[in-house]
Motif scaffolding. Structure first.
Motif: not given
Length: 173
Positions: A55-82
């Protein structure tokens, strides 16, 4: 010799709430502390890749960016890495989605493996640029465990789409 065709079922479209619920569950699984255990799959990357292909229209690059930031926050990784890695992963997944969907799930997993490896290479490069040490070659084992989980995940996430909204005894499919 005539080619044998498998009967394909017509799927209902995925519901937006189910797509994001599965991503939130994957986010919760990624927050489980596993330490330095090698081979633990990146659940968010795996589910995000699945939905970016399906479903590329429902979960695309925008969702990838948001969930990547959430993973970065949760893991304490460099902001923007994921976030960077997941945006590239979603771009790659949506660009090959039409081709990948022609294959059965085990062969789809072979198409997904290079995408997951590229995402991991991006994460390692960001870490190295930030001054961290190379995590070792075992770090890339999670991409291989992810493709082993691709077939059961494919079945599990497509399960709600097999159900018709209303059952009709006269409908042939």
């Amino acid at each position: 010799m005539q080619p044998t065709h498998r009967s394909r079922r017509i799927l209902l479209p995925a519901r937006t709430w189910f797509v994001y619920l599965s991503l939130i569950v994957a986010l919760g699984l990624s927050y489980i502390p596993t330490g330095l255990l090698p081979g633990v799959p990146d659940w968010v990357a795996l589910v995000l890749t699945f939905w970016a292909i399906r479903e590329p229209l429902r979960a695309g690059m925008g969702a990838g960016f948001v969930f990547g930031l959430l993973v970065d926050i949760g893991h304490g990784a460099a902001m923007g890495q994921h976030a960077l890695a997941y945006v590239v992963l979603c771009y790659l997944a949506t660009s090959v989605s039409r081709r990948v969907l022609w294959f059965p799930p085990p062969q789809q997993a072979l198409h997904v493996l290079p995408m997951l490896l590229v995402a991991q290479v991006i994460m390692v490069l960001v870490r190295l640029l930030a001054g961290a040490e190379f995590p070792g070659w075992w770090y890339f084992l999670s991409s291989f465990t992810s493709i082993v989980l691709w077939v059961p995940l494919n079945f599990l996430l497509l399960l709600p789409q097999y159900q018709p909204v209303e059952r009709d005894e006269n409908r042939p499919i």
